[in-house]
Design a protein around this motif. Structure first.
Motif, short mmCIF file in Angstrom:
data_model
loop_
_atom_site.label_atom_id
_atom_site.label_comp_id
_atom_site.label_asym_id
_atom_site.label_seq_id
_atom_site.Cartn_x
_atom_site.Cartn_y
_atom_site.Cartn_z
N GLU A 1 0.83 -1.21 0.00
CA GLU A 1 0.00 0.00 0.00
C GLU A 1 0.85 1.25 0.00
N ASN A 2 1.91 1.28 0.81
CA ASN A 2 2.81 2.43 0.83
C ASN A 2 3.53 2.59 -0.51
N ALA A 3 3.97 1.47 -1.10
CA ALA A 3 4.65 1.54 -2.39
C ALA A 3 3.71 2.03 -3.48
N LEU A 4 2.44 1.61 -3.41
CA LEU A 4 1.47 2.05 -4.42
C LEU A 4 1.21 3.55 -4.30
N LYS A 5 1.11 4.06 -3.10
CA LYS A 5 0.91 5.50 -2.92
C LYS A 5 2.09 6.29 -3.49
N GLU A 6 3.30 5.82 -3.25
CA GLU A 6 4.48 6.52 -3.78
C GLU A 6 4.50 6.50 -5.31
N LYS A 7 4.20 5.37 -5.88
CA LYS A 7 4.22 5.28 -7.36
C LYS A 7 3.10 6.09 -7.98
N GLN A 8 1.94 6.14 -7.36
CA GLN A 8 0.85 6.96 -7.88
C GLN A 8 1.19 8.44 -7.81
N ALA A 9 1.87 8.86 -6.74
CA ALA A 9 2.29 10.26 -6.65
C ALA A 9 3.33 10.60 -7.72
N ALA A 10 4.28 9.67 -7.93
CA ALA A 10 5.28 9.89 -8.99
C ALA A 10 4.63 9.93 -10.36
N ARG A 11 3.64 9.07 -10.58
CA ARG A 11 2.96 9.08 -11.88
C ARG A 11 2.21 10.39 -12.12
N GLN A 12 1.59 10.93 -11.06
CA GLN A 12 0.87 12.19 -11.22
C GLN A 12 1.82 13.32 -11.59
N LYS A 13 3.03 13.33 -11.01
CA LYS A 13 4.02 14.36 -11.37
C LYS A 13 4.43 14.22 -12.83
N LEU A 14 4.67 12.99 -13.27
CA LEU A 14 5.04 12.78 -14.67
C LEU A 14 3.90 13.19 -15.61
N ALA A 15 2.66 12.88 -15.22
CA ALA A 15 1.53 13.25 -16.06
C ALA A 15 1.39 14.76 -16.18
N ASP A 16 1.64 15.49 -15.08
CA ASP A 16 1.58 16.95 -15.14
C ASP A 16 2.67 17.52 -16.04
N ARG A 17 3.88 16.99 -15.91
CA ARG A 17 4.97 17.44 -16.78
C ARG A 17 4.68 17.13 -18.24
N LEU A 18 4.13 15.95 -18.50
CA LEU A 18 3.82 15.58 -19.88
C LEU A 18 2.73 16.49 -20.46
N SER A 19 1.73 16.82 -19.67
CA SER A 19 0.67 17.69 -20.16
C SER A 19 1.21 19.07 -20.52
N ALA A 20 2.08 19.62 -19.66
CA ALA A 20 2.66 20.93 -19.96
C ALA A 20 3.54 20.88 -21.21
N THR A 21 4.32 19.81 -21.36
CA THR A 21 5.20 19.69 -22.52
C THR A 21 4.39 19.48 -23.80
N ARG B 1 8.50 12.48 -25.99
CA ARG B 1 8.72 11.04 -26.14
C ARG B 1 9.35 10.45 -24.88
N THR B 2 10.30 11.17 -24.29
CA THR B 2 10.95 10.69 -23.07
C THR B 2 9.95 10.62 -21.91
N LEU B 3 9.14 11.68 -21.78
CA LEU B 3 8.16 11.69 -20.69
C LEU B 3 7.10 10.61 -20.89
N ARG B 4 6.70 10.37 -22.15
CA ARG B 4 5.71 9.31 -22.39
C ARG B 4 6.28 7.94 -22.05
N ALA B 5 7.55 7.73 -22.40
CA ALA B 5 8.16 6.45 -22.06
C ALA B 5 8.26 6.28 -20.54
N ALA B 6 8.64 7.38 -19.85
CA ALA B 6 8.72 7.30 -18.38
C ALA B 6 7.34 7.07 -17.77
N LEU B 7 6.32 7.74 -18.35
CA LEU B 7 4.96 7.55 -17.84
C LEU B 7 4.47 6.13 -18.09
N ALA B 8 4.80 5.58 -19.28
CA ALA B 8 4.39 4.20 -19.56
C ALA B 8 5.07 3.23 -18.60
#
Length: 324
Positions: A15-35, A74-81
């Motif tokens: 559960e703790n690991a999932l919360k951390e990964k979901q937070a990291a994914r949200q940061k990547l998604a925000d960066r990808l949207s801006a880019t 492309r880099t952000l999409r790969a990281a997000l995937a």
């Protein structure tokens, strides 16, 4: 006083690991949207320059800026995937841990039942033996009491044997419950779809405007900035009116970089005011060509009049013929 940190269980760790990964994914998604927003702006700039026929140096600089932003996307999409895969893996592990926790809880309850039966069996054995002893050690001999003692002893042996059997079966069921079984169904492979073979002679061209034409009673519509196979009979008129261009053209290469080089699928509104009817354009050119040809030809009456020989002219020419 020494403090000891409580060790987390598998469910809490996942559960703790999932919360951390979901937070990291949200940061990547925000960066990808801006880019991606910046990428849309760069594409618009490159498209405007290409349509306006800008110089090659400007187009090259616009493509370089566009390519830089595309690399970031492309880099952000790969990281997000990759982050999505990690989230899915963690979610699956969390679900497995929860299922295992539930199975362990049920298995523990089954084992506790078996242990309780084992603890109760000796007391039952002692009570049954006490009943049998009360009859067998008596001096008096009564048939009903003897039959009762015999029945109690038979039930005692049967219950003790059944208790051993049920305890073994319960512990086996606990082991099976703790292990669990999962059956996976593999999806059937999708059948490949072969594209239809072309029936009309075509040439691959790049569209600059939305186009339509007719083929065998069917109206075909293609969007702008798409690579399509245009019928040869319509190619010249489309090129003359700058509705298409060759794939080797410099502006086409820039537009292909902005919009992609593949065929674009999608429905086009038939009422689109920018839609160009190539058949109507070709027929209009044919009619205008015929009208210009008819204007350039002299009238037949004037030609016949110029070729008519009058009697006076024949008389003037006849002496010359006699002299000759």
């Amino acid at each position: 006083m020494a403090f000891f940190k409580r060790e987390l269980g598998p469910v809490e760790r996942f559960e703790n690991a999932l919360k951390e990964k979901q937070a990291a994914r949200q940061k990547l998604a925000d960066r990808l949207s801006a880019t991606e927003t910046v990428l849309a702006e760069k594409r618009g700039e490159a498209e405007k320059l290409a349509v306006a026929g800008a110089a090659n140096a400007k187009l090259a600089r616009a493509e370089a800026r566009l390519r830089s932003v595309e690399d970031q996307v492309r880099t952000l999409r790969a990281a997000l995937a990759e982050c999505d895969e990690q989230v899915v893996t963690t979610e699956r592990a969390l679900a497995d841990a929860k299922a295992q926790r539930d199975r362990d809880r049920i298995a523990d309850e089954i084992e506790a039942m078996a242990a309780a039966i084992e603890r109760a069996a000796p007391a039952f054995n002692l009570g049954a033996n006490a009943l049998v002893t009360a009859v067998t050690k008596s001096v008096a001999s009564v048939g009903e009491a003897t039959r009762f003692a015999t029945s109690v002893d038979a039930v005692r042996r049967e219950v003790i044997s059944a208790a051993d059997l049920i305890c073994w079966e319960l512990r086996s069921a606990a082991v099976r419950t703790r292990a669990g079984n999962v059956n996976l169904l593999l999806p059937a492979p999708a059948e490949p779809v072969e594209p239809p073979s072309p029936e009309i002679e075509r040439q691959l061209i790049y569209t600059l405007n939305p186009l339509l034409w007719r083929e065998g009673g069917e109206v075909r519509r293609v969007p702008a900035f798409a690579r399509v196979g245009l019928p040869i009979k319509l190619l010249s008129v489309a090129l003359r009116h700058h509705h298409v261009d060759h794939l080797s053209a410099r502006r086409v290469q820039t537009l292909m970089h902005v919009h992609g080089s593949g065929r674009i699928h999608g429905d086009i509104n038939p009422d689109d005011p920018q839609l160009v009817d190539l058949d109507a354009l070709a027929s209009g050119e044919t009619e205008s060509g015929k009208s210009e040809t008819s204007k350039s030809e002299p009238p037949k009456s004037e030609t016949a009049k110029s070729e008519t020989v009058t009697p006076e002219k024949a008389k003037s020419e006849s002496p010359k013929a006699n002299v000759a």
